[in-house]
Design an enzyme around this catalytic site. Structure first.
Site, short mmCIF file in Angstrom:
data_model
loop_
_atom_site.label_atom_id
_atom_site.label_comp_id
_atom_site.label_asym_id
_atom_site.label_seq_id
_atom_site.Cartn_x
_atom_site.Cartn_y
_atom_site.Cartn_z
N GLU A 1 28.21 50.79 60.90
CA GLU A 1 27.17 51.81 60.99
C GLU A 1 27.04 52.66 59.73
OE1 GLU A 1 27.86 54.61 64.14
OE2 GLU A 1 30.04 54.42 64.01
N HIS B 1 30.57 61.04 71.63
CA HIS B 1 29.47 62.00 71.73
C HIS B 1 29.30 62.56 73.14
CE1 HIS B 1 28.22 61.13 67.66
NE2 HIS B 1 28.14 59.84 67.94
N ASP C 1 23.22 55.91 62.42
CA ASP C 1 24.06 56.33 61.31
C ASP C 1 23.83 55.46 60.08
OD1 ASP C 1 26.04 58.60 61.92
OD2 ASP C 1 26.12 57.40 63.73
#
Length: 258
Positions: A148, A48, A174
């Site tokens: 996740e 990210h 998530d």
């Protein structure tokens, strides 16, 4: 002949000690965090975040200077990507969305040299001047997989059978999304927390190491459940500190009431 650098985070986990990781994508920030002496691991973000391959070498060097473990989150579970990332100098790698035993096995294939895996033989900055690095690296680098998605929780018993994984990190955001639209963005929802607790306790019961995203509001709870690896978002602490400073200034500036 150079010696292999100790992997601070891995050694602490092997002793059953808690590990604190914080995120940083800048060498100067890493220097500042290293000087505090309280951070074990720097979480470098390539899923990210903006980090490039060229920058990654300098970020991991900054970690080395302070004896902190450089941990990199990659974008996807691809053995070639895992190997290339380790070649740039981190001592640890974290892979998102590992949902099955087969996917966990693929992580190991990319992170370890033979006879454990089939990591590409390009070498690593960590191995420069180190005799027999390819054999020593298998025992020194740290591998973390992210649990996740709800499907990963459902498959956790099988995932936990995969050896050569140092930590199973239960990620809330998530995970909450994968549980359905009504849980989107609600990682503190009791239902989400119940799933996190179940996963952490299952990991620990299997004799493995559990990790979690932690802050002041939950780290003691996660530790009581058995987690030992904690990623703490520095932005939360900076915001909290600045809010406190602003409140003190505002109180001084307020009319005295006279």
């Amino acid at each position: 002949m150079a010696e292999l650098r100790p992997n601070r985070a891995k050694l602490k986990l092997q002793k059953g000690e808690p590990v604190i990781a914080v995120g940083a994508n800048d060498p100067d920030t890493i220097d500042t965090l290293g000087s505090l002496g309280t951070v074990d691991t720097i979480w470098i973000e390539m899923e990210h975040g903006p980090v490039t391959w060229r920058e990654l070498g300098d970020l991991t060097r900054a970690c080395d200077l302070w004896g902190m473990t450089a941990l990199v989150r990659v974008t996807t579970n691809e053995p070639w990507l895992i190997g290339r990332t380790l070649d740039r100098g981190p001592q640890a790698i974290i892979i998102p969305h590992v949902n099955t035993k087969e996917e966990a096995e693929a992580v190991v294939q990319g992170a370890k040299f033979t006879p454990i895996g089939m990591r590409g033989m390009g070498g690593s900055r960590q191995g420069l001047g180190v005799a027999d690095y390819v054999n020593k690296a298998n025992g020194n680098n740290m591998v973390i997989v992210m649990i996740e998605d709800i499907i990963a929780v459902q498959n956790l018993a099988q995932i936990l059978k995969v050896d050569n994984i140092d930590c199973f990190f239960v990620a809330p955001s998530d995970l909450s999304q994968s549980m359905g639209a009504k849980y989107l963005g609600k990682r503190e929802h009791p239902d989400v927390q119940a799933v996190i607790e179940k996963a952490i306790r299952q990991i620990v019961a299997a004799g493995r190491v559990a990790g979690a995203l932690a802050d002041d509001s939950n780290i003691e709870r996660y530790y009581d459940w058995g987690a030992k690896f904690f990623y703490c978002n520095t932005q939360d602490y900076v915001a909290k500190g600045l809010s406190g400073i602003r409140a003190k200034v505002a109180a001084k500036a307020a009319p005295s009431g006279r």
